[in-house]
Design a protein around this motif. Structure first.
Motif, PDB file in Angstrom:
ATOM      1  N   ARG A  26       0.844  -1.193   0.000  1.00  0.00           N
ATOM      2  CA  ARG A  26       0.000   0.000   0.000  1.00  0.00           C
ATOM      3  C   ARG A  26       0.879   1.243   0.000  1.00  0.00           C
ATOM      4  NH1 ARG A  26      -2.802  -3.339  -1.394  1.00  0.00           N
ATOM      5  NH2 ARG A  26      -4.745  -4.124  -0.480  1.00  0.00           N
ATOM      6  N   VAL A  27       0.738   2.061  -1.045  1.00  0.00           N
ATOM      7  CA  VAL A  27       1.504   3.308  -1.163  1.00  0.00           C
ATOM      8  C   VAL A  27       0.514   4.452  -1.372  1.00  0.00           C
ATOM      9  CG1 VAL A  27       3.246   4.572  -2.481  1.00  0.00           C
ATOM     10  CG2 VAL A  27       3.482   2.097  -2.150  1.00  0.00           C
ATOM     11  N   SER A  28       0.628   5.461  -0.550  1.00  0.00           N
ATOM     12  CA  SER A  28      -0.273   6.613  -0.640  1.00  0.00           C
ATOM     13  C   SER A  28      -0.198   7.239  -2.023  1.00  0.00           C
ATOM     14  CB  SER A  28       0.091   7.644   0.435  1.00  0.00           C
ATOM     15  OG  SER A  28      -0.743   8.781   0.337  1.00  0.00           O
ATOM     16  N   GLY A  29      -1.378   7.462  -2.607  1.00  0.00           N
ATOM     17  CA  GLY A  29      -1.446   8.090  -3.928  1.00  0.00           C
ATOM     18  C   GLY A  29      -1.562   7.096  -5.064  1.00  0.00           C
ATOM     19  N   PHE A  30      -1.447   5.805  -4.758  1.00  0.00           N
ATOM     20  CA  PHE A  30      -1.535   4.780  -5.803  1.00  0.00           C
ATOM     21  C   PHE A  30      -2.582   3.734  -5.400  1.00  0.00           C
ATOM     22  CE2 PHE A  30       2.773   6.413  -6.117  1.00  0.00           C
ATOM     23  CZ  PHE A  30       2.886   6.686  -7.470  1.00  0.00           C
ATOM     24  N   ARG A  31      -3.377   3.327  -6.373  1.00  0.00           N
ATOM     25  CA  ARG A  31      -4.351   2.274  -6.126  1.00  0.00           C
ATOM     26  C   ARG A  31      -3.633   0.914  -6.051  1.00  0.00           C
ATOM     27  NH1 ARG A  31      -8.388   2.643 -10.889  1.00  0.00           N
ATOM     28  NH2 ARG A  31      -6.462   3.275 -11.958  1.00  0.00           N
ATOM     29  N   PRO A  32      -4.213  -0.080  -5.312  1.00  0.00           N
ATOM     30  CA  PRO A  32      -3.590  -1.412  -5.253  1.00  0.00           C
ATOM     31  C   PRO A  32      -3.393  -1.985  -6.645  1.00  0.00           C
ATOM     32  CG  PRO A  32      -5.334  -1.235  -3.620  1.00  0.00           C
ATOM     33  CD  PRO A  32      -5.426   0.024  -4.461  1.00  0.00           C
ATOM     34  N   GLY A  33      -2.196  -2.471  -6.898  1.00  0.00           N
ATOM     35  CA  GLY A  33      -1.873  -3.036  -8.194  1.00  0.00           C
ATOM     36  C   GLY A  33      -1.346  -2.035  -9.184  1.00  0.00           C
ATOM     37  N   LYS A  34      -1.350  -0.762  -8.822  1.00  0.00           N
ATOM     38  CA  LYS A  34      -0.916   0.279  -9.751  1.00  0.00           C
ATOM     39  C   LYS A  34       0.368   0.969  -9.307  1.00  0.00           C
ATOM     40  CE  LYS A  34      -4.487  -0.268 -12.423  1.00  0.00           C
ATOM     41  NZ  LYS A  34      -4.342  -0.812 -13.795  1.00  0.00           N
ATOM     42  N   VAL A  35       1.059   0.409  -8.298  1.00  0.00           N
ATOM     43  CA  VAL A  35       2.301   1.009  -7.816  1.00  0.00           C
ATOM     44  C   VAL A  35       3.402   0.769  -8.852  1.00  0.00           C
ATOM     45  CG1 VAL A  35       3.981   1.108  -5.949  1.00  0.00           C
ATOM     46  CG2 VAL A  35       1.577   0.555  -5.442  1.00  0.00           C
ATOM     47  N   PRO A  36       4.053   1.788  -9.382  1.00  0.00           N
ATOM     48  CA  PRO A  36       5.090   1.625 -10.407  1.00  0.00           C
ATOM     49  C   PRO A  36       6.301   0.868  -9.871  1.00  0.00           C
ATOM     50  CG  PRO A  36       4.322   3.900 -10.302  1.00  0.00           C
ATOM     51  CD  PRO A  36       3.781   3.218  -9.094  1.00  0.00           C
ATOM     52  N   PRO A  37       7.011   0.137 -10.764  1.00  0.00           N
ATOM     53  CA  PRO A  37       8.196  -0.599 -10.336  1.00  0.00           C
ATOM     54  C   PRO A  37       9.236   0.282  -9.647  1.00  0.00           C
ATOM     55  CG  PRO A  37       7.520  -1.358 -12.482  1.00  0.00           C
ATOM     56  CD  PRO A  37       6.655  -0.180 -12.162  1.00  0.00           C
ATOM     57  N   ARG A  38       9.445   1.529 -10.123  1.00  0.00           N
ATOM     58  CA  ARG A  38      10.489   2.372  -9.517  1.00  0.00           C
ATOM     59  C   ARG A  38      10.148   2.714  -8.072  1.00  0.00           C
ATOM     60  NH1 ARG A  38       8.796   7.572  -9.364  1.00  0.00           N
ATOM     61  NH2 ARG A  38       7.012   8.160 -10.688  1.00  0.00           N
ATOM     62  N   ILE A  39       8.821   2.860  -7.780  1.00  0.00           N
ATOM     63  CA  ILE A  39       8.407   3.138  -6.402  1.00  0.00           C
ATOM     64  C   ILE A  39       8.636   1.904  -5.525  1.00  0.00           C
ATOM     65  CG2 ILE A  39       6.489   3.792  -4.915  1.00  0.00           C
ATOM     66  CD1 ILE A  39       7.490   6.023  -6.741  1.00  0.00           C
ATOM     67  N   LEU A  40       8.337   0.728  -6.083  1.00  0.00           N
ATOM     68  CA  LEU A  40       8.582  -0.506  -5.319  1.00  0.00           C
ATOM     69  C   LEU A  40      10.065  -0.677  -5.046  1.00  0.00           C
ATOM     70  CD1 LEU A  40       6.158  -2.986  -7.131  1.00  0.00           C
ATOM     71  CD2 LEU A  40       5.885  -2.041  -4.836  1.00  0.00           C
TER      72      LEU A  40
END
Length: 503
Positions: free
Chosen positions: A40-54
């Motif tokens: 869970r990342v603020s500002g991103f829906r589940p499944g939509k977190v970009p690889p660079r953020i991960l």
């Protein structure tokens, strides 16, 4: 992917697998998708977190570790197929080298089925008992039949072996009555030994109305193992009167009209039983001979699993019958170590027999037809008291059907061996075995043979379970291992590693 195989011992190999990074990309992408759903990342829906953020949140090493752990089972299974490894145990996997963008190199050590060189069948000979039906055997069968139609008549004399008595029982330990150990008007056959140790000796020679006391040891309940004083009172004595052997008896005890016809039928039954005994002896002795002739190594891990499976079956049976292990061992007259040593020997013999028969199956290209498999399923369903449909549903869950097929194949392989070797009786006369027309009969013999330790339960006055089905080196003996001869079903779920180095 490149795989190489190194033989460490006759029953263990080491696979070294090199996987180019390009072949890992699909697993890396899948790892990003999975973690994007989980994180869970603020500002991103589940499944939509970009690889660079991960990468920023979790680190590239975490992503690669997830990818490797998910990909290893597939690469391991591919390596097993490629190198034709006949797997018998879960692999021990280790990462040799890996870094981001570089090839993944890992090793997998695993126990395998040993290569066995079969001897020339022409040099094999087994000896079995003769099938001659003796007068003693005939009379024994007739006596048993007469006993079924005997009548009990009261007698006025002291008790002797074979009498049926009515008795009262009570027991005390240190003067205290043992709850549940008393009985009134119980019927008992003197000499059967199936009630209380010491009872037969105590009542023999006693007369009606007489009471006797003796010491024994209780095997179960609150006072198990305690010295117990038992009082028995004889309430009545009867002896068994056997019917005369004549035509009237033949009509009463059978479908025959004359004693002569009955005698002929008993002889034929004894002869068939003797021939079946010959067949079973030959089956066992040909395997014993092959085990002596051939060096058949057994992987320790597989043997340990087989011993554990047999122990588990024994424990379930003792638990079902309300007996403890110590009492069981005492009934066998064995110490714990003696029992374990014997169990391990039996398990090793069963596994060696399986390995030999599987080698025969492959060498002679023995197969199972659909009709043969259906006969097996129907036969086992009948023995289990189930309809074929219900039984088929039960065995479809897990490896039941594969186990039945393995039993059928091994039964056919054993029959093949018996057709190749010379079978003689104790006097050296050639014996023509009456091989069963159906493979089911052979598989039934395997069931009994594979559970020698369960037979020990029966010898210890415990009804043995018919659970076995001959535990398979690929089944109960190694429940987490491959089941196909090419290793294509080698377990993947057990292939995982710690965080990869230099990730």
């Amino acid at each position: 992917m490149k795989a190489t195989k190194e033989t460490l011992s006759p029953t263990r190999v080491k696979l070294t697998v090199e996987v180019p990074f390009d072949e890992l990309k699909s697993s890396v992408d899948a790892a990003y998708r999975k973690l994007a759903r989980d994180v869970r990342v603020s500002g991103f829906r589940p499944g939509k977190v970009p690889p660079r953020i991960l990468d920023q949140r979790l680190g590239r090493g975490t992503i690669l570790e997830e990818a490797i752990n998910s990909a290893l089972p597939r690469f391991y299974t591919d390596a097993v197929r490629q190198e034709e490894v006949d797997v018998l145990s879960p692999p021990e996997v280790g990462i040799s080298s890996f870094s981001d963008g570089a090839p993944l190199v890992f090793t997998a050590e695993v126990d395998v089925r040993p290569d066995i060189a079969l001897p020339d069948y022409d040099g094999l000979e087994v000896t079995v008992d003769a099938t001659e039906v003796t007068e003693e055997q005939l009379q024994s069968q007739l006596t048993t039949l007469r006993e079924r139609f005997a009548v009990l008549k009261p007698v006025e004399r002291p008790v002797q072996a074979g009498d049926f008595i009515s008795l009262d029982l009570s027991a005390t330990v240190d003067g205290e009555a043992v709850e549940g150990a008393d009985a009134t008007g119980m019927s008992y056959e003197v000499g059967s030994g199936d009630l209380v140790d010491g009872l037969d000796e105590a009542v023999t020679g006693a007369s009606e109305g007489e009471s006797r006391t003796f010491q024994t040891e209780l095997l179960a309940g609150e006072y198990a193992g305690s010295s117990t004083e038992v009082t028995v009172t004889i309430r009545g004595v009867k002896e068994r009167e056997l019917p005369e052997l004549d035509d009237d008896f033949a009509t009463t005890a059978s479908e025959f009209d004359s004693l002569e016809e009955l005698l002929e039928d008993v002889r034929e039954r004894l002869d068939r039983g003797a021939r079946l005994n010959q067949f079973n002896q030959a089956r066992e002795r040909i395997l014993d001979s092959l085990i002596e002739w051939i060096d058949v190594p057994v992987p320790e891990s597989v043997l340990d699993s087989e011993v554990e499976a047999r122990e588990h079956r024994l424990f379930r049976e003792l638990e079902r019958l309300g007996l403890d292990r110590d009492s069981y061992l005492e009934s066998l007259g064995q110490t714990e170590q003696e029992y374990r040593d014997e169990l391990r020997q039996l398990a090793a013999k069963a596994l060696r027999s399986q390995f030999i028969l599987d080698t025969v199956i492959n060498a002679e290209q023995i197969g199972v037809e659909q009709g043969e498999l259906m006969e097996q399923v129907i036969g086992r369903a009948q023995r289990a008291g189930l309809s074929p449909e219900v039984f088929a549903q039960q065995i479809s869950q897990g490896e039941g059907l594969a186990s039945i097929m393995a039993d059928t194949l091994r039964g056919k392989a054993l029959n093949f061996l018996l057709e190749q070797v010379k079978v003689v009786d104790a006097e050296g006369n050639a014996v023509e075995l009456a091989l069963p027309r159906r493979p089911e009969a052979a598989a039934e013999a395997d069931d009994a043979e594979a559970d020698d330790e369960a037979e020990g339960v029966e010898e210890g006055a415990v009804a043995a379970s018919a659970d076995a089905g001959g535990s398979d080196a690929r089944g109960a003996a190694a429940s987490d291992t491959a089941t196909d001869t090419d290793g294509s079903d080698a377990v993947a779920g057990d292939v995982s590693v710690s965080p990869a180095p230099n990730a």
